[in-house]
Each structure stands twice: as structure tokens, then as C-alpha cells.
Design a protein around this motif. Structure first.
Motif, PDB file in Angstrom:
ATOM      1  N   ILE A   1       0.834  -1.202   0.000  1.00  0.00           N
ATOM      2  CA  ILE A   1       0.000   0.000   0.000  1.00  0.00           C
ATOM      3  C   ILE A   1       0.867   1.250   0.000  1.00  0.00           C
ATOM      4  CG2 ILE A   1      -1.631   1.335   1.405  1.00  0.00           C
ATOM      5  CD1 ILE A   1      -2.870  -1.365   2.241  1.00  0.00           C
ATOM      6  N   ALA A   2       1.900   1.247   0.831  1.00  0.00           N
ATOM      7  CA  ALA A   2       2.790   2.405   0.907  1.00  0.00           C
ATOM      8  C   ALA A   2       3.522   2.612  -0.413  1.00  0.00           C
ATOM      9  CB  ALA A   2       3.781   2.231   2.055  1.00  0.00           C
ATOM     10  N   ALA A   3       3.928   1.545  -1.070  1.00  0.00           N
ATOM     11  CA  ALA A   3       4.660   1.658  -2.333  1.00  0.00           C
ATOM     12  C   ALA A   3       3.768   2.205  -3.440  1.00  0.00           C
ATOM     13  CB  ALA A   3       5.222   0.300  -2.737  1.00  0.00           C
ATOM     14  N   LEU A   4       2.501   1.839  -3.432  1.00  0.00           N
ATOM     15  CA  LEU A   4       1.582   2.307  -4.471  1.00  0.00           C
ATOM     16  C   LEU A   4       1.374   3.823  -4.425  1.00  0.00           C
ATOM     17  CD1 LEU A   4      -1.027  -0.583  -4.366  1.00  0.00           C
ATOM     18  CD2 LEU A   4       0.420   0.044  -6.317  1.00  0.00           C
ATOM     19  N   ARG A   5       1.666   4.438  -3.305  1.00  0.00           N
ATOM     20  CA  ARG A   5       1.521   5.887  -3.177  1.00  0.00           C
ATOM     21  C   ARG A   5       2.428   6.636  -4.143  1.00  0.00           C
ATOM     22  NH1 ARG A   5       3.564   7.775   1.615  1.00  0.00           N
ATOM     23  NH2 ARG A   5       2.171   9.533   1.651  1.00  0.00           N
ATOM     24  N   PHE A   6       3.520   6.023  -4.520  1.00  0.00           N
ATOM     25  CA  PHE A   6       4.505   6.714  -5.352  1.00  0.00           C
ATOM     26  C   PHE A   6       4.205   6.624  -6.845  1.00  0.00           C
ATOM     27  CE2 PHE A   6       6.786   5.526  -1.428  1.00  0.00           C
ATOM     28  CZ  PHE A   6       7.098   6.807  -0.985  1.00  0.00           C
ATOM     29  N   ALA A   7       3.135   5.930  -7.197  1.00  0.00           N
ATOM     30  CA  ALA A   7       2.775   5.768  -8.611  1.00  0.00           C
ATOM     31  C   ALA A   7       1.669   6.753  -8.971  1.00  0.00           C
ATOM     32  CB  ALA A   7       2.304   4.345  -8.880  1.00  0.00           C
ATOM     33  N   TYR A   8       1.806   7.372 -10.126  1.00  0.00           N
ATOM     34  CA  TYR A   8       0.728   8.209 -10.633  1.00  0.00           C
ATOM     35  C   TYR A   8      -0.427   7.322 -11.067  1.00  0.00           C
ATOM     36  CZ  TYR A   8       3.441  12.521 -10.483  1.00  0.00           C
ATOM     37  OH  TYR A   8       4.153  13.616 -10.054  1.00  0.00           O
ATOM     38  N   ASP A   9      -1.575   7.934 -11.276  1.00  0.00           N
ATOM     39  CA  ASP A   9      -2.793   7.180 -11.574  1.00  0.00           C
ATOM     40  C   ASP A   9      -2.652   6.240 -12.763  1.00  0.00           C
ATOM     41  OD1 ASP A   9      -3.942   8.447  -9.454  1.00  0.00           O
ATOM     42  OD2 ASP A   9      -5.185   9.806 -10.641  1.00  0.00           O
TER      43      ASP A   9
ATOM     44  N   THR B   1      -2.247 -10.016  -8.090  1.00  0.00           N
ATOM     45  CA  THR B   1      -2.133 -11.312  -8.767  1.00  0.00           C
ATOM     46  C   THR B   1      -0.801 -12.009  -8.507  1.00  0.00           C
ATOM     47  OG1 THR B   1      -1.382 -10.239 -10.803  1.00  0.00           O
ATOM     48  CG2 THR B   1      -3.742 -10.689 -10.602  1.00  0.00           C
ATOM     49  N   GLU B   2       0.276 -11.226  -8.465  1.00  0.00           N
ATOM     50  CA  GLU B   2       1.607 -11.822  -8.318  1.00  0.00           C
ATOM     51  C   GLU B   2       2.190 -11.634  -6.919  1.00  0.00           C
ATOM     52  OE1 GLU B   2       4.170 -10.405 -11.437  1.00  0.00           O
ATOM     53  OE2 GLU B   2       2.555 -10.503 -12.914  1.00  0.00           O
ATOM     54  N   ASN B   3       1.459 -10.940  -6.053  1.00  0.00           N
ATOM     55  CA  ASN B   3       1.919 -10.656  -4.701  1.00  0.00           C
ATOM     56  C   ASN B   3       3.312 -10.020  -4.682  1.00  0.00           C
ATOM     57  OD1 ASN B   3       1.550 -10.503  -1.933  1.00  0.00           O
ATOM     58  ND2 ASN B   3       2.485 -12.505  -1.578  1.00  0.00           N
ATOM     59  N   THR B   4       3.524  -9.042  -5.545  1.00  0.00           N
ATOM     60  CA  THR B   4       4.818  -8.352  -5.587  1.00  0.00           C
ATOM     61  C   THR B   4       5.031  -7.569  -4.300  1.00  0.00           C
ATOM     62  OG1 THR B   4       3.776  -6.503  -6.741  1.00  0.00           O
ATOM     63  CG2 THR B   4       4.886  -8.127  -8.107  1.00  0.00           C
ATOM     64  N   SER B   5       6.246  -7.511  -3.857  1.00  0.00           N
ATOM     65  CA  SER B   5       6.567  -6.805  -2.617  1.00  0.00           C
ATOM     66  C   SER B   5       6.514  -5.297  -2.834  1.00  0.00           C
ATOM     67  CB  SER B   5       7.962  -7.201  -2.135  1.00  0.00           C
ATOM     68  OG  SER B   5       8.947  -6.660  -2.992  1.00  0.00           O
TER      69      SER B   5
ATOM     70  N   LYS C   1       7.906  -0.402  -6.016  1.00  0.00           N
ATOM     71  CA  LYS C   1       8.650   0.862  -6.137  1.00  0.00           C
ATOM     72  C   LYS C   1       9.612   0.821  -7.318  1.00  0.00           C
ATOM     73  CE  LYS C   1       8.572   1.912  -1.209  1.00  0.00           C
ATOM     74  NZ  LYS C   1       9.411   2.046  -0.005  1.00  0.00           N
ATOM     75  N   LYS C   2      10.291  -0.297  -7.492  1.00  0.00           N
ATOM     76  CA  LYS C   2      11.245  -0.425  -8.601  1.00  0.00           C
ATOM     77  C   LYS C   2      10.542  -0.412  -9.954  1.00  0.00           C
ATOM     78  CE  LYS C   2      14.729  -2.923  -5.957  1.00  0.00           C
ATOM     79  NZ  LYS C   2      15.361  -4.230  -5.701  1.00  0.00           N
ATOM     80  N   ALA C   3       9.283  -0.860 -10.001  1.00  0.00           N
ATOM     81  CA  ALA C   3       8.546  -0.928 -11.265  1.00  0.00           C
ATOM     82  C   ALA C   3       7.946   0.418 -11.679  1.00  0.00           C
ATOM     83  CB  ALA C   3       7.439  -1.968 -11.160  1.00  0.00           C
ATOM     84  N   ILE C   4       7.938   1.373 -10.784  1.00  0.00           N
ATOM     85  CA  ILE C   4       7.356   2.682 -11.104  1.00  0.00           C
ATOM     86  C   ILE C   4       8.268   3.422 -12.065  1.00  0.00           C
ATOM     87  CG2 ILE C   4       6.667   4.926 -10.167  1.00  0.00           C
ATOM     88  CD1 ILE C   4       5.960   3.439  -7.551  1.00  0.00           C
ATOM     89  N   LYS C   5       7.700   3.846 -13.174  1.00  0.00           N
ATOM     90  CA  LYS C   5       8.481   4.566 -14.192  1.00  0.00           C
ATOM     91  C   LYS C   5       8.460   6.080 -13.946  1.00  0.00           C
ATOM     92  CE  LYS C   5       7.708   1.062 -17.768  1.00  0.00           C
ATOM     93  NZ  LYS C   5       7.641   0.021 -16.807  1.00  0.00           N
ATOM     94  N   ASN C   6       7.319   6.597 -13.526  1.00  0.00           N
ATOM     95  CA  ASN C   6       7.175   8.023 -13.276  1.00  0.00           C
ATOM     96  C   ASN C   6       6.879   8.209 -11.793  1.00  0.00           C
ATOM     97  OD1 ASN C   6       6.917  10.750 -13.640  1.00  0.00           O
ATOM     98  ND2 ASN C   6       4.902  10.648 -14.592  1.00  0.00           N
ATOM     99  N   TRP C   7       7.912   8.501 -11.033  1.00  0.00           N
ATOM    100  CA  TRP C   7       7.834   8.534  -9.575  1.00  0.00           C
ATOM    101  C   TRP C   7       7.092   9.778  -9.095  1.00  0.00           C
ATOM    102  CZ3 TRP C   7       9.558   4.724  -6.359  1.00  0.00           C
ATOM    103  CH2 TRP C   7       9.605   5.016  -4.988  1.00  0.00           C
ATOM    104  N   LYS C   8       6.131   9.564  -8.203  1.00  0.00           N
ATOM    105  CA  LYS C   8       5.358  10.648  -7.586  1.00  0.00           C
ATOM    106  C   LYS C   8       5.892  10.820  -6.166  1.00  0.00           C
ATOM    107  CE  LYS C   8       0.649  11.428  -6.050  1.00  0.00           C
ATOM    108  NZ  LYS C   8      -0.659  10.790  -6.000  1.00  0.00           N
ATOM    109  N   GLY C   9       6.667  11.844  -5.945  1.00  0.00           N
ATOM    110  CA  GLY C   9       7.327  12.030  -4.649  1.00  0.00           C
ATOM    111  C   GLY C   9       6.369  12.374  -3.533  1.00  0.00           C
ATOM    112  N   ASP C  10       6.726  11.973  -2.329  1.00  0.00           N
ATOM    113  CA  ASP C  10       5.980  12.331  -1.121  1.00  0.00           C
ATOM    114  C   ASP C  10       6.905  13.192  -0.271  1.00  0.00           C
ATOM    115  OD1 ASP C  10       4.519  12.589   1.163  1.00  0.00           O
ATOM    116  OD2 ASP C  10       4.643  10.493   1.748  1.00  0.00           O
ATOM    117  N   TYR C  11       6.680  14.493  -0.303  1.00  0.00           N
ATOM    118  CA  TYR C  11       7.570  15.422   0.364  1.00  0.00           C
ATOM    119  C   TYR C  11       7.025  15.879   1.713  1.00  0.00           C
ATOM    120  CZ  TYR C  11       9.452  15.323  -4.286  1.00  0.00           C
ATOM    121  OH  TYR C  11       9.954  14.893  -5.474  1.00  0.00           O
TER     122      TYR C  11
END
Length: 145
Positions: free
Chosen positions: A103-111, A123-127, A132-142
Motif C-alpha cells: 500500500i505504501a509503495a503504491l503511493r509513489f505511482a501516478y494514476d 495477482t503476483e503478490n509483488t513486494s 517501487k522499482k517498477a514505477i516509471k514516473n515517480w510521484k514524490g511524497d515530500y
């Protein structure tokens, strides 16, 4: 876990709130009182008061732990809100299938990436780290503490 209601919704940690802190406060007052008396043990009581003050200070700093817990609750709330805004339905079933790290990692992904990464997490239970590593366009949490 008991069902929460008005009578049991407050959360106290009895050893901390009702034993440890009052005891330290009483010892601090007693130590200061004894250190103000002019006798041969005055230095010992001053040292005692300093040690008790440090213990009291450290115990109050435990509140930082509480702040982090609250912050994690806010991360979950952000997920619920975002899920509702995107899909128009409650996220309770989805949230139950995800770990907090995911849930915390999904915060960094844009819609545009959120949906794909959410489905992959389900489906794949990714950690969280893999998300976070799969995100191409990082949405920062400042604003995170």
C-alpha cells in the motif's frame, strides 16, 4: 480482536500511562525535593534527579513511535480515498489482500501506473520494494515525517 465500540475505542497502554509515567513523575519530584536539602547526599540526589529526568524524557519520546503509527494509518486512508476516486467503490476487500508495504509503495505511482501495479500486486503478490522499482514516473511524497 474485539469489535470496537464507544466503550472500548480508547487505547491506553496501562504500564506506560498509569504506572511508568506517574511513577517517574513522583520520583522526579521527590528527587528535586531531596536535592534542595543541604545534606551530605545532595550530590547523589542531584544525580538521581538527572537520571530520572532522562528516563522521563525518553519515555515521552516514545510518542514518536505513536506518530509513526498514525502516519501509517494516514497512508492507508490515502489508499482508500484514491481507490474510491479511481474506481468509485470501497477498497476494503482489496486492502485486506495487500500488505502495508504494498500500500505504501503504491503511493509513489501516478494514476496511470497505479492500476497496473495494483493488479500486479494482487495477482503476483509483488513486494513493496518490487512495486517501487517498477514505477516509471515517480510521484514524490515530500510531506512524510
Amino acid at each position: 480482536m474485539n469489535t470496537q465500540n464507544y466503550q472500548n475505542h480508547r487505547k491506553f497502554y496501562p504500564p506506560h500511562h498509569f504506572i511508568y509515567l506517574p511513577l517517574l513523575l513522583a520520583l522526579q519530584i521527590y528527587g528535586i525535593y531531596k536535592s534542595l536539602q543541604n545534606d551530605e547526599n545532595q550530590l547523589v540526589w542531584i544525580l538521581f534527579s538527572v537520571v530520572i529526568f532522562l528516563l522521563l524524557y525518553l519515555s515521552i519520546m516514545v510518542r514518536q513511535h505513536y506518530a509513526l503509527g498514525l502516519q501509517n494509518r494516514l497512508v492507508r486512508l490515502e489508499f482508500k480515498q484514491r481507490y474510491f476516486e479511481m474506481y468509485g467503490k470501497r477498497s476494503d476487500e482489496i486492502e485486506a489482500k495487500l500488505s502495508f508495504g504494498q500500500i505504501a509503495a503504491l503511493r509513489f505511482a501516478y494514476d496511470d501506473e497505479f492500476n497496473k501495479l495494483l493488479n500486479k500486486a494482487l495477482t503476483e503478490n509483488t513486494s513493496g520494494d518490487e512495486i517501487k522499482k517498477a514505477i516509471k514516473n515517480w510521484k514524490g511524497d515530500y510531506h512524510r515525517i
